[in-house]
Scaffold this motif. Structure first.
Motif, PDB file in Angstrom:
ATOM      1  N   TRP A  44       5.951  -0.293  -7.647  1.00 15.78           N
ATOM      2  CA  TRP A  44       4.498  -0.317  -7.761  1.00 15.78           C
ATOM      3  C   TRP A  44       3.859  -0.474  -6.378  1.00 15.78           C
ATOM      4  CZ3 TRP A  44       3.841   1.140 -12.490  1.00 15.78           C
ATOM      5  CH2 TRP A  44       4.706   0.691 -13.491  1.00 15.78           C
ATOM      6  N   ARG A  45       2.819   0.314  -6.150  1.00 13.36           N
ATOM      7  CA  ARG A  45       2.070   0.214  -4.903  1.00 13.36           C
ATOM      8  C   ARG A  45       0.572   0.331  -5.193  1.00 13.36           C
ATOM      9  NH1 ARG A  45       4.700   1.495   0.453  1.00 13.36           N
ATOM     10  NH2 ARG A  45       6.954   1.469   0.093  1.00 13.36           N
ATOM     11  N   TRP A  46      -0.214  -0.169  -4.261  1.00 12.48           N
ATOM     12  CA  TRP A  46      -1.664  -0.047  -4.372  1.00 12.48           C
ATOM     13  C   TRP A  46      -2.110   1.201  -3.622  1.00 12.48           C
ATOM     14  CZ3 TRP A  46      -5.669  -1.310  -7.079  1.00 12.48           C
ATOM     15  CH2 TRP A  46      -6.953  -1.171  -6.565  1.00 12.48           C
ATOM     16  N   ASP A  47      -2.783   2.105  -4.331  1.00 12.56           N
ATOM     17  CA  ASP A  47      -3.313   3.334  -3.742  1.00 12.56           C
ATOM     18  C   ASP A  47      -4.758   3.060  -3.334  1.00 12.56           C
ATOM     19  OD1 ASP A  47      -4.499   5.851  -3.272  1.00 12.56           O
ATOM     20  OD2 ASP A  47      -3.056   6.852  -4.589  1.00 12.56           O
ATOM     21  N   ALA A  73      -0.296   2.509  -8.368  1.00 18.33           N
ATOM     22  CA  ALA A  73       0.453   3.752  -8.549  1.00 18.33           C
ATOM     23  C   ALA A  73       1.929   3.422  -8.752  1.00 18.33           C
ATOM     24  CB  ALA A  73       0.290   4.642  -7.329  1.00 18.33           C
ATOM     25  N   ASP A  78       6.971   2.276   7.338  1.00 21.06           N
ATOM     26  CA  ASP A  78       6.575   1.599   6.103  1.00 21.06           C
ATOM     27  C   ASP A  78       7.106   0.175   6.105  1.00 21.06           C
ATOM     28  OD1 ASP A  78       5.567   2.029   3.121  1.00 21.06           O
ATOM     29  OD2 ASP A  78       7.449   0.908   3.028  1.00 21.06           O
ATOM     30  N   SER A  90       0.824  -1.203   0.000  1.00 21.47           N
ATOM     31  CA  SER A  90       0.000   0.000   0.000  1.00 21.47           C
ATOM     32  C   SER A  90       0.862   1.258   0.000  1.00 21.47           C
ATOM     33  CB  SER A  90      -0.898  -0.003   1.233  1.00 21.47           C
ATOM     34  OG  SER A  90      -1.494   1.258   1.432  1.00 21.47           O
ATOM     35  N   THR A  91       0.332   2.314  -0.612  1.00 21.34           N
ATOM     36  CA  THR A  91       1.005   3.608  -0.541  1.00 21.34           C
ATOM     37  C   THR A  91       0.985   4.153   0.882  1.00 21.34           C
ATOM     38  OG1 THR A  91      -1.079   4.690  -1.147  1.00 21.34           O
ATOM     39  CG2 THR A  91       0.476   4.239  -2.932  1.00 21.34           C
ATOM     40  N   ARG A  92       0.077   3.664   1.717  1.00 26.21           N
ATOM     41  CA  ARG A  92      -0.085   4.179   3.077  1.00 26.21           C
ATOM     42  C   ARG A  92       0.983   3.636   4.020  1.00 26.21           C
ATOM     43  NH1 ARG A  92      -5.536   2.928   6.467  1.00 26.21           N
ATOM     44  NH2 ARG A  92      -4.859   0.793   6.030  1.00 26.21           N
ATOM     45  N   ALA A 148       5.702   4.347  -8.246  1.00 28.35           N
ATOM     46  CA  ALA A 148       6.472   5.143  -7.298  1.00 28.35           C
ATOM     47  C   ALA A 148       7.227   6.242  -8.017  1.00 28.35           C
ATOM     48  CB  ALA A 148       7.436   4.251  -6.525  1.00 28.35           C
TER      49      ALA A 148
END
Length: 309
Positions: free
Chosen positions: A296-299, A306, A273, A189-191, A308
């Motif tokens: 690559w990350r999941w937004d 998304a 993170d 995750s982007t979070r 990076a």
């Protein structure tokens, strides 16, 4: 007649229903490990066997032999009057289905039919399975086109290709779009760098330590519909989380006590993170995520993959 299905539980149920024909369990956890592009079935099966053995889910020679027999049975299906594909609605099954349909798109044959219900085959009664069999549908060009597009995108090194497939094209296989979206939610995750499965596990652990078996049920069975993740795969996730959790106690993995560490609490709260803190080495389809930075990350807010910056 040849029946191709997701694994041994479904195969046993089909057999118990008295449906005629040979049964071929597909037996591969395609949502885990490398599924790189540009490999024919035989070469891909060798890659898959190496991965499965590396996770301790079977000996490499044994798995290679099983895959060789499986792939040979698929090739020999040209001699059958009919091939029936039985696959469920979850991520595990949908990935198997698009792999098999992609193979048949390159090796066309008449008498290819599909059973793709929104129900689990293994627990189904003989009467339910016989009813499904009576309602099987011919595989059409639209089915094959959707599967080919999805299988190619799943195996690509850029996961954005999955989101680029038109919804109208995927609609021929009604459970595929949601399964592919669930696959994308396994990206960090982007979070906080956690996959959806990892976060669900840590959220349960934030309430207190749990035996691994109970944690599996509480974080997956109780929080997902459809259920798609096996317990052995879930336990491998816990092992990969390393410093975010501790695992101790009994010898049997399902009885071992899993506890959230302070670093795990920091990651869950978004103060650290997961990827940067402990690194990652994981394949998701054709994408290899490794190191302390990933492309690559999941937004979760935007609901898409998304890249990076």
């Amino acid at each position: 007649m040849l029946h191709v299905t997701n694994g041994d539980a479904a195969a046993d149920a089909i057999r118990a229903a008295g449906i005629p024909g040979e049964i071929l369990p597909w037996r591969d956890v395609l949502h885990e490990g490398p599924v790189p592009a540009d490999l024919a079935l035989r070469e891909l099966s060798l890659v898959r066997a190496e991965f499965i053995a590396s996770r301790g889910w079977g000996g490499v020679d044994e798995v290679r032999r099983e895959f060789e027999e499986r792939d040979g049975a698929l090739a020999a299906s040209v001699d059958e009057d009919e091939v029936v594909l039985w696959f469920e609605h979850d991520l595990f099954d949908q990935l198997q289905l698009i792999q098999v349909l992609d193979w048949f798109a390159a090796h066309p044959r008449p008498g290819l039919t599909l059973i793709n219900p929104a129900q689990y085959l293994g627990p189904s009664t003989p009467d339910e399975l016989r009813a499904l069999f009576a309602l099987r549908m011919p595989v059409t060009r639209a089915h094959l086109s959707a599967a080919r597009a999805a299988w190619e995108a799943f195996r690509a090194p850029d996961p954005r290709g999955i989101e680029a497939i038109p919804g109208a094209e995927l609609a021929a296989l009604p459970h595929l779009a949601s399964a592919l979206r669930r696959h994308l939610q396994q990206f960090p995750s982007t979070r906080d760098g956690l996959s959806r499965s990892e976060r669900q596990a840590l959220e349960v652990l934030a309430e207190g330590p749990r035996p691994a078996g109970e944690l599996y049920v509480a974080s997956h069975h109780d929080r997902e519909d459809p259920i798609w993740l096996g317990d052995s795969t879930f336990y491998s996730y816990l092992e990969d989380l390393g410093p975010l959790v501790t695992i101790g106690g009994a010898t049997e993995i399902h009885r071992r006590i899993v506890t959230l560490t302070e670093l795990g609490r920091d990651v869950l709260a978004g103060r650290a993170d997961r990827v940067a803190a402990i690194g990652i080495d994981r394949w998701l389809g054709g994408v290899h995520l490794s190191g302390v930075e990933v492309p690559w990350r999941w937004d979760e807010v935007a609901g898409h993959i998304a890249k990076a910056s």
